[in-house]
Design a protein around this motif. Structure first.
Motif, PDB file in Angstrom:
ATOM      1  N   ASN A 101       0.892  -1.171   0.073  1.00  0.00           N
ATOM      2  CA  ASN A 101       0.102  -0.016  -0.100  1.00  0.00           C
ATOM      3  C   ASN A 101       0.933   1.197  -0.094  1.00  0.00           C
ATOM      4  O   ASN A 101       1.812   1.418   0.475  1.00  0.00           O
ATOM      5  N   LEU A 102       0.540   2.104  -0.640  1.00  0.00           N
ATOM      6  CA  LEU A 102       0.995   3.365  -0.692  1.00  0.00           C
ATOM      7  C   LEU A 102       0.431   4.473   0.218  1.00  0.00           C
ATOM      8  O   LEU A 102      -0.795   4.807   0.080  1.00  0.00           O
ATOM      9  N   ASP A 103       1.274   5.122   0.806  1.00  0.00           N
ATOM     10  CA  ASP A 103       0.682   6.076   1.910  1.00  0.00           C
ATOM     11  C   ASP A 103       0.948   7.372   1.121  1.00  0.00           C
ATOM     12  O   ASP A 103       2.105   8.170   1.236  1.00  0.00           O
ATOM     13  N   VAL A 104      -0.245   7.841   0.289  1.00  0.00           N
ATOM     14  CA  VAL A 104       0.149   9.007  -0.283  1.00  0.00           C
ATOM     15  C   VAL A 104       0.226  10.257   0.365  1.00  0.00           C
ATOM     16  O   VAL A 104       0.923  11.125   0.002  1.00  0.00           O
ATOM     17  N   LEU A 105      -0.454  10.420   1.629  1.00  0.00           N
ATOM     18  CA  LEU A 105      -0.147  11.637   2.547  1.00  0.00           C
ATOM     19  C   LEU A 105       1.307  11.629   2.962  1.00  0.00           C
ATOM     20  O   LEU A 105       1.920  12.969   2.832  1.00  0.00           O
ATOM     21  N   ALA A 106       1.685  10.658   3.266  1.00  0.00           N
ATOM     22  CA  ALA A 106       3.214  10.570   3.536  1.00  0.00           C
ATOM     23  C   ALA A 106       3.984  10.916   2.658  1.00  0.00           C
ATOM     24  O   ALA A 106       5.035  11.924   2.743  1.00  0.00           O
ATOM     25  N   LEU A 107       3.851  10.525   1.278  1.00  0.00           N
ATOM     26  CA  LEU A 107       4.540  10.627  -0.010  1.00  0.00           C
ATOM     27  C   LEU A 107       4.550  12.183  -0.149  1.00  0.00           C
ATOM     28  O   LEU A 107       5.538  12.926  -0.487  1.00  0.00           O
ATOM     29  N   SER A 108       3.199  12.922  -0.212  1.00  0.00           N
ATOM     30  CA  SER A 108       3.179  14.301  -0.568  1.00  0.00           C
ATOM     31  C   SER A 108       3.794  15.026   0.577  1.00  0.00           C
ATOM     32  O   SER A 108       4.464  16.067   0.055  1.00  0.00           O
ATOM     33  N   GLU A 109       3.977  14.686   1.749  1.00  0.00           N
ATOM     34  CA  GLU A 109       4.670  15.462   2.567  1.00  0.00           C
ATOM     35  C   GLU A 109       6.191  15.445   2.569  1.00  0.00           C
ATOM     36  O   GLU A 109       6.739  16.364   2.801  1.00  0.00           O
ATOM     37  N   GLU A 110       6.643  14.405   1.836  1.00  0.00           N
ATOM     38  CA  GLU A 110       8.081  14.118   1.940  1.00  0.00           C
ATOM     39  C   GLU A 110       8.590  14.993   0.567  1.00  0.00           C
ATOM     40  O   GLU A 110       9.353  15.662   0.668  1.00  0.00           O
ATOM     41  N   VAL A 111       7.580  14.990  -0.519  1.00  0.00           N
ATOM     42  CA  VAL A 111       7.893  15.808  -1.579  1.00  0.00           C
ATOM     43  C   VAL A 111       7.867  17.085  -1.322  1.00  0.00           C
ATOM     44  O   VAL A 111       8.759  18.196  -1.849  1.00  0.00           O
ATOM     45  N   GLU A 112       7.021  17.859  -0.401  1.00  0.00           N
ATOM     46  CA  GLU A 112       6.886  19.100  -0.074  1.00  0.00           C
ATOM     47  C   GLU A 112       7.996  19.535   0.564  1.00  0.00           C
ATOM     48  O   GLU A 112       8.850  20.420   0.428  1.00  0.00           O
ATOM     49  N   ARG A 113       8.606  18.371   1.860  1.00  0.00           N
ATOM     50  CA  ARG A 113       9.683  19.062   2.648  1.00  0.00           C
ATOM     51  C   ARG A 113      11.000  19.130   1.662  1.00  0.00           C
ATOM     52  O   ARG A 113      11.868  19.887   1.888  1.00  0.00           O
ATOM     53  N   ASP A 114      11.044  18.061   0.670  1.00  0.00           N
ATOM     54  CA  ASP A 114      12.272  17.992  -0.095  1.00  0.00           C
ATOM     55  C   ASP A 114      12.253  19.128  -1.103  1.00  0.00           C
ATOM     56  O   ASP A 114      13.315  19.428  -1.435  1.00  0.00           O
ATOM     57  N   SER A 115      11.025  19.457  -1.402  1.00  0.00           N
ATOM     58  CA  SER A 115      10.994  20.603  -2.488  1.00  0.00           C
ATOM     59  C   SER A 115      11.321  21.803  -1.809  1.00  0.00           C
ATOM     60  O   SER A 115      12.152  22.684  -2.287  1.00  0.00           O
ATOM     61  N   GLN A 116      10.977  21.994  -0.715  1.00  0.00           N
ATOM     62  CA  GLN A 116      11.181  23.464   0.021  1.00  0.00           C
ATOM     63  C   GLN A 116      12.694  23.557   0.619  1.00  0.00           C
ATOM     64  O   GLN A 116      13.299  24.661   0.494  1.00  0.00           O
TER      65      GLN A 116
ATOM     66  N   GLY B 163      15.297  22.244  -0.981  1.00  0.00           N
ATOM     67  CA  GLY B 163      16.084  21.881  -2.138  1.00  0.00           C
ATOM     68  C   GLY B 163      16.498  20.710  -2.643  1.00  0.00           C
ATOM     69  O   GLY B 163      17.089  20.440  -3.436  1.00  0.00           O
ATOM     70  N   GLN B 164      15.940  19.685  -1.708  1.00  0.00           N
ATOM     71  CA  GLN B 164      16.757  18.613  -1.835  1.00  0.00           C
ATOM     72  C   GLN B 164      16.173  17.806  -2.962  1.00  0.00           C
ATOM     73  O   GLN B 164      17.038  17.130  -3.575  1.00  0.00           O
ATOM     74  N   LEU B 165      14.877  18.049  -3.474  1.00  0.00           N
ATOM     75  CA  LEU B 165      14.463  17.496  -4.413  1.00  0.00           C
ATOM     76  C   LEU B 165      15.092  17.800  -5.791  1.00  0.00           C
ATOM     77  O   LEU B 165      15.320  16.774  -6.671  1.00  0.00           O
ATOM     78  N   SER B 166      15.413  19.177  -5.686  1.00  0.00           N
ATOM     79  CA  SER B 166      15.927  19.711  -7.180  1.00  0.00           C
ATOM     80  C   SER B 166      17.484  19.054  -7.236  1.00  0.00           C
ATOM     81  O   SER B 166      17.867  18.503  -8.354  1.00  0.00           O
ATOM     82  N   ARG B 167      18.187  19.118  -6.104  1.00  0.00           N
ATOM     83  CA  ARG B 167      19.431  18.199  -6.113  1.00  0.00           C
ATOM     84  C   ARG B 167      19.349  16.899  -6.333  1.00  0.00           C
ATOM     85  O   ARG B 167      20.255  16.433  -7.351  1.00  0.00           O
ATOM     86  N   LYS B 168      18.465  16.223  -6.056  1.00  0.00           N
ATOM     87  CA  LYS B 168      18.255  14.700  -6.325  1.00  0.00           C
ATOM     88  C   LYS B 168      17.937  14.681  -7.846  1.00  0.00           C
ATOM     89  O   LYS B 168      18.569  13.622  -8.559  1.00  0.00           O
ATOM     90  N   LEU B 169      17.099  15.212  -8.180  1.00  0.00           N
ATOM     91  CA  LEU B 169      16.928  15.328  -9.784  1.00  0.00           C
ATOM     92  C   LEU B 169      17.853  15.804 -10.502  1.00  0.00           C
ATOM     93  O   LEU B 169      18.216  14.821 -11.627  1.00  0.00           O
ATOM     94  N   LEU B 170      18.749  16.822 -10.492  1.00  0.00           N
ATOM     95  CA  LEU B 170      19.734  17.138 -11.050  1.00  0.00           C
ATOM     96  C   LEU B 170      20.820  16.024 -10.998  1.00  0.00           C
ATOM     97  O   LEU B 170      21.488  15.784 -11.836  1.00  0.00           O
TER      98      LEU B 170
END
Length: 72
Positions: free
Chosen positions: A4-19, A21-28
């Motif tokens: 099962n995918l915890d969509v709420l937890a995933l969205s909170e992780e994406v928001e935290r990583d986005s704010q 700058g971690q998400l951008s660094r990971k993608l780059l």
């Protein structure tokens, strides 16, 4: 067995990583190219490539047309 995918937890992780700058660094780090807005140039896009190059430009015929290389 299905996981099962915890969509709420995933969205909170994406928001935290986005704010942070971690998400951008990971993608780059994966070789992705990122596009975003720049408040100082509202009619343009900023393209950031995996090698750290930032360019100001716009879309033209389905491709990014670089107008200026940014040094920051």
């Amino acid at each position: 067995m299905t996981k099962n995918l915890d969509v709420l937890a995933l969205s909170e992780e994406v928001e935290r990583d986005s704010q942070s700058g971690q998400l951008s660094r990971k993608l780059l780090a994966q070789g992705q190219t990122l596009y975003g807005k720049e408040p100082d140039f509202p009619d343009h896009l900023v393209r950031t490539t995996a090698d750290g190059k930032n360019s100001l430009g716009h879309w033209e015929d389905g491709e990014f047309a670089e107008e200026l290389c940014l040094l920051w």
